[in-house]
Design an enzyme around this catalytic site. Structure first.
Site, mmCIF file in Angstrom:
data_model
loop_
_atom_site.group_PDB
_atom_site.id
_atom_site.type_symbol
_atom_site.label_atom_id
_atom_site.label_comp_id
_atom_site.label_asym_id
_atom_site.label_seq_id
_atom_site.Cartn_x
_atom_site.Cartn_y
_atom_site.Cartn_z
ATOM 1 N N GLN A 119 -53.778 28.755 24.755
ATOM 2 C CA GLN A 119 -54.281 29.056 26.089
ATOM 3 C C GLN A 119 -55.676 28.454 26.268
ATOM 4 O O GLN A 119 -56.591 28.745 25.496
ATOM 5 C CB GLN A 119 -54.344 30.558 26.336
ATOM 6 C CG GLN A 119 -54.672 30.893 27.790
ATOM 7 C CD GLN A 119 -54.869 32.369 28.031
ATOM 8 O OE1 GLN A 119 -55.797 32.968 27.509
ATOM 9 N NE2 GLN A 119 -53.988 32.963 28.837
ATOM 10 N N TYR A 124 -61.194 35.142 35.675
ATOM 11 C CA TYR A 124 -61.949 34.038 35.091
ATOM 12 C C TYR A 124 -62.054 32.879 36.091
ATOM 13 O O TYR A 124 -61.771 33.049 37.273
ATOM 14 C CB TYR A 124 -61.325 33.632 33.755
ATOM 15 C CG TYR A 124 -61.431 34.730 32.725
ATOM 16 C CD1 TYR A 124 -62.678 35.235 32.338
ATOM 17 C CD2 TYR A 124 -60.304 35.313 32.156
ATOM 18 C CE1 TYR A 124 -62.790 36.262 31.409
ATOM 19 C CE2 TYR A 124 -60.401 36.347 31.230
ATOM 20 C CZ TYR A 124 -61.650 36.818 30.868
ATOM 21 O OH TYR A 124 -61.764 37.846 29.958
ATOM 22 N N ARG A 178 -51.066 30.704 33.688
ATOM 23 C CA ARG A 178 -51.025 32.166 33.752
ATOM 24 C C ARG A 178 -51.822 32.662 34.960
ATOM 25 O O ARG A 178 -52.958 32.222 35.180
ATOM 26 C CB ARG A 178 -51.600 32.796 32.486
ATOM 27 C CG ARG A 178 -51.260 34.297 32.370
ATOM 28 C CD ARG A 178 -51.873 34.933 31.143
ATOM 29 N NE ARG A 178 -51.064 36.040 30.671
ATOM 30 C CZ ARG A 178 -51.552 37.145 30.108
ATOM 31 N NH1 ARG A 178 -52.855 37.282 29.945
ATOM 32 N NH2 ARG A 178 -50.754 38.097 29.689
ATOM 33 N N GLY A 185 -48.047 42.204 24.678
ATOM 34 C CA GLY A 185 -49.428 42.027 24.255
ATOM 35 C C GLY A 185 -49.796 42.896 23.076
ATOM 36 O O GLY A 185 -49.500 42.565 21.935
#
Length: 373
Positions: free
Chosen positions: A100, A187, A234, A324
């Protein structure tokens, strides 16, 4: 159909033995000086290689992209070498692994960069309450308030596109099977998407298509570098992490993005429901809209257990299911899900602590059985 979670799947030509994905999770275990993955990192991911696909943790694409202590980068030779050890270990264990690619934007602190430069974002609007971990004397992490950001110039936005393309190329050199662009969780790309933060007057601000332009230019540059089938994105619609606000028109905003990503032909769209709620409603307008707009692989993430995962697959809401925190404490999560074994709890105190404890010392079912005899 209950076995669909454990059925094979082809992701852009990459053969997956099951549809269980290990979601990207920061673990803050990089070396202090080179900010590179260590032997512990390689061991951690190799322990979890039974996942159909591992998506390795958010990895800064440049020194400017960093937002917290001890996150491994992908912009130096030492970091590439460290990640190469990770991918070799995972591949030797029979796994598949993507990286990622990450830029935190305004979420950060000046001390995280050697030059002391501030965080950056679409604007100078900062966070009011959020805190990030930095290292104090002695190497212990401590949470501090984020520093005020400065707005990226148009030229710097375009330079950041190049940073992502270069990082993707580095990831291929390091042996990854593909890359995921992190456009979720408040982000940098999510900040540009947000009309409450993005007050820009250049080509990267204003209407919805302009606010997504930065991300789409990055996706195109990364796809040109590594091949479109090896690229995922994502997103986190309706997410509020890092003081984000809902998009005023989520169906339009995320539908537009999904259509554009579909046009670019990337390998997958990874959708994260931070609340673990709307994604589990097969009648969700947002979920149905994303499914209709994006014709390639759809990964769903957020509050899944085996029952919910199988229900989502039966309803054709998605193609792969990401787990997760369950992967933190259950390195053999796939096997536990397959046979219905109890899942071990994770220790919240050690998730970001550093070191081996709470990282590579969670036992598998087989190891638990041996210890009991």
């Amino acid at each position: 159909m209950s076995r669909k979670l454990f059925s094979r799947y082809s992701l852009g030509g990459l053969a997956l033995p099951n549809r269980v994905v290990m979601a990207p999770m920061n673990r803050n275990r990089a070396s202090d000086w080179q900010l590179a993955p260590t032997a512990l990192t390689a061991r951690y991911y190799a322990q979890r290689a039974s996942a159909g696909l591992i998506i390795a943790e958010g990895t800064p694409v440049s020194p400017q992209a960093r937002g917290c202590a001890r996150t491994p980068g992908i912009y130096s030779q030492a970091q590439i070498a460290g990640w190469r050890n990770v991918t070799r270990a995972v591949h030797r264990a029979g796994g598949r692994i993507y990286l990622q690619l990450w830029h935190v934007g305004r979420v950060g602190h000046c001390s995280l960069r050697a030059d002391g430069s501030p965080p950056v974002g679409p604007s100078a609007i900062g966070l009011e309450k959020d805190r990030v971990p930095i290292l104090r004397a002695g190497g212990e992490p401590v949470l501090v308030r984020c520093d005020p950001p400065r707005a990226l110039t148009s030229d710097e936005v375009r330079a950041t596109v190049d940073d992502f393309a270069r990082a993707a190329e580095n990831a291929m050199v390091a042996g990854f099977d593909g890359v995921e662009i992190h456009a979720a969780n408040g982000y940098l790309f999510d900040q540009f998407r947000c009309p409450y933060l993005n007050d820009r007057a250049d080509e990267y601000g204003g209407a919805t298509r302009a606010r997504w332009r930065f991300l789409l230019e990055t996706v195109e540059a990364v796809a040109d570098t590594v091949g479109k089938a090896k690229v995922g994105v994502r997103i986190s619609p309706l997410g509020t992490a890092h003081e984000m606000q809902f998009d005023p028109a989520p169906l339009f905003a995320y539908g537009y993005l999904a259509c554009q990503l579909d046009r670019l032909g990337i390998g997958y769209l990874h959708v994260y429901d931070q609340s673990g709620s709307w994604m589990h409603d097969p009648q969700s307008d947002l979920l149905q809209h994303l499914r209709a707009c994006f014709s390639q692989t759809l990964i769903l993430c957020g509050g899944f257990d085996r029952e919910r995962a199988e229900a989502a697959l039966r309803a054709d809401c998605g193609d792969l299911i990401a787990f997760g925190k369950h992967f933190i404490a259950n390195p053999d999560l796939v096997q536990r899900l397959r046979i219905g074994a109890p899942l071990a709890p994770w220790d919240s105190a050690t998730i970001y602590k550093g070191g081996a404890r709470g990282y590579v010392d969670y036992p598998t079912l087989e190891e638990e059985a041996v210890s009991e005899t």
